[in-house]
Design a protein around this motif. Structure first.
Motif: not given
Length: 447
Positions: A212-213, A218-219, A223-225, A194-195
């Motif tokens: 392998t992220l 991706r979340e 969320a940002l589009g 997330r960071e």
């Protein structure tokens, strides 16, 4: 907001070394993540008023940032584009951090940026900035004075709260996510992801350079589009070493075949190609081959005779390094000179490299974050490592090793930018990553 004392202009340093010494002592802590202070000074400097370049590509990740940026720069220049590149940390000279059209910025250009930051941070309520924050703002200011076609920004630590993230990128790249800088980012890979994903922007391309992220990357993009282009899905590569092939999403990149091995991770090369295409560059096969055949990045699998220098300092990087060494066996011994900071995962690095190393020399790094040679030797002994010598510094360790080498032996120097930088300077005195360039228009505006 932290308050800093004012300093009259007459007291400002007049040499780069003096400026750097002042910046190192100016802020209460060396690393102070957060954008509030940086954004305020950037606003005062006018850096948020408009774009600093025709296109901005920001690169974050635990490993692979430097190689991806180096290939982006080489590719852009091979296509005839002007570039401005900001990276960190440096190996030998601070000037390495800012390159203008491939050349290191001159002392005067860097100092002009520091002066501009100093004036801005004292224009109103004084704002305290770290060494890295002043350097970043100064580099951005120098870039904005003469905007390049492509600006390339390497995140220093994390992403979301890193000073580089004050600038909105047109294309954001996340290379890899692994554990490092645990004191600041923690050990939860989802949180680290997330960071790193904090550099993504709504409606802008997000290039993901690893298969392998953690799911959190991706979340954040969803969320940002942000438009996601992931390795192995939207783009990728086929083959190994020379004559590999890149495939991607746009017509401009369909015929990139028989590409030369750049001496850097091919996944990062593919990531750089896709990111540049998304920045609006029509990729040409001849230019891509030229760039990949000639790109250089000191301190990443860099060979100087029998010596291999690599800045890898976490288990993920060490595992990649071990794989590269295993694919290149030697007739003699593989010896390692290891020096690391105290906040790095020494056990993980040692475990990854031990199968390839016949004997170790440990060296101490100075400073409050430094780790002693004795500490490393103890950790090596616990994993069965054969410690040949303990040195007071990387330079001393290299000098000892040089007396022990047989012609068929090789030496791996690794564990930290500080380690590699010191040995690189010892092996090749006066080494720089490029020529320096003096942007007189920048210097004159700062006076």
């Amino acid at each position: 907001m932290v308050v800093a004392e004012s300093m009259p202009n007459a007291a400002l340093p007049t040499t780069l070394d003096a400026w750097l010494a002042r910046l190192e002592a100016a802020h209460p802590v060396g690393i102070d993540l957060g954008l509030e202070r940086v954004a305020e000074v950037a606003r005062r400097m006018g850096l948020l008023d408009g774009p600093i370049a025709g296109r901005v590509i920001t690169v974050a990740g635990t490993n692979g940032k430097g190689s991806t940026v180096a290939m982006l720069e080489a590719l852009a220049r091979a296509h005839g584009l002007t570039t401005a590149t900001y990276t960190s940390p440096h190996l030998v000279r601070y000037n390495e951090r800012l390159r203008l059209n491939g050349d290191e910025a001159a002392d005067t250009t860097l100092m002009a940026g520091f002066v501009a930051v100093e004036h801005a941070r004292l224009d109103g309520e004084p704002v305290s900035l770290t060494y890295f924050e002043v350097g970043t703002l100064g580099a951005l200011w120098a870039m904005a004075r003469r905007p390049a076609d492509i600006a390339l920004l390497e995140v220093g630590l994390g992403g979301r709260l890193d000073a580089v993230n004050v600038i909105d990128p047109d294309v954001a790249v996340v290379t890899t996510v692994a554990q490092d800088h645990a004191a600041f980012l923690g050990t939860d890979l989802e949180q680290i992801g997330r960071e790193k994903a904090g550099i993504l922007r709504a409606g802008r391309p997000a290039v993901l350079g690893s298969t392998t992220l953690p799911a959190s990357v991706r979340e954040v993009a969803a969320a940002l589009g942000a438009d996601v282009y992931a390795l192995g899905e939207a783009f990728g590569r086929e083959g190994e070493d020379d004559a590999w092939r890149f495939w991607g999403q746009t017509p401009a990149v369909q015929n990139l075949v028989d590409l030369p091995a750049p001496g850097l991770p091919l996944d990062n090369a593919a990531t750089a190609l896709q990111a540049l295409a998304l920045a609006g560059v029509t990729l040409e096969a001849v230019a891509c081959r030229q760039a990949l055949a000639t790109v250089q990045l000191p301190g990443r699998m860099q060979w100087l005779g029998q010596w291999c220098l690599d800045v890898g300092h976490n288990p993920h990087a060490a595992a990649y390094l071990a794989g590269r060494l295993a694919s290149r066996p030697c007739a003699g011994r593989t010896l390692a000179l290891l020096a690391m900071l105290g906040d790095k995962d020494a056990e993980g690095v040692i475990a990854a490299l031990t199968p390839l190393v016949d004997g170790w020399v440990t060296a101490s790094l100075a400073g409050e974050r430094g780790r002693s040679a004795d500490d490393l030797a103890g950790r090596l002994a616990m994993q069965g490592g054969d410690v040949l010598h303990r040195a007071a510094s990387p330079r001393a360790g290299a000098a000892w090793l040089a007396e022990q080498l047989a012609p068929e032996d090789r030496v791996l120097v690794c564990g930290s930018f500080f380690t590699v930088g010191e040995v690189l300077e010892w092996l090749a005195p006066g080494t720089t990553t490029g020529q320096t360039v003096d942007d007189t228009s920048v210097n004159e505006e700062a006076r």
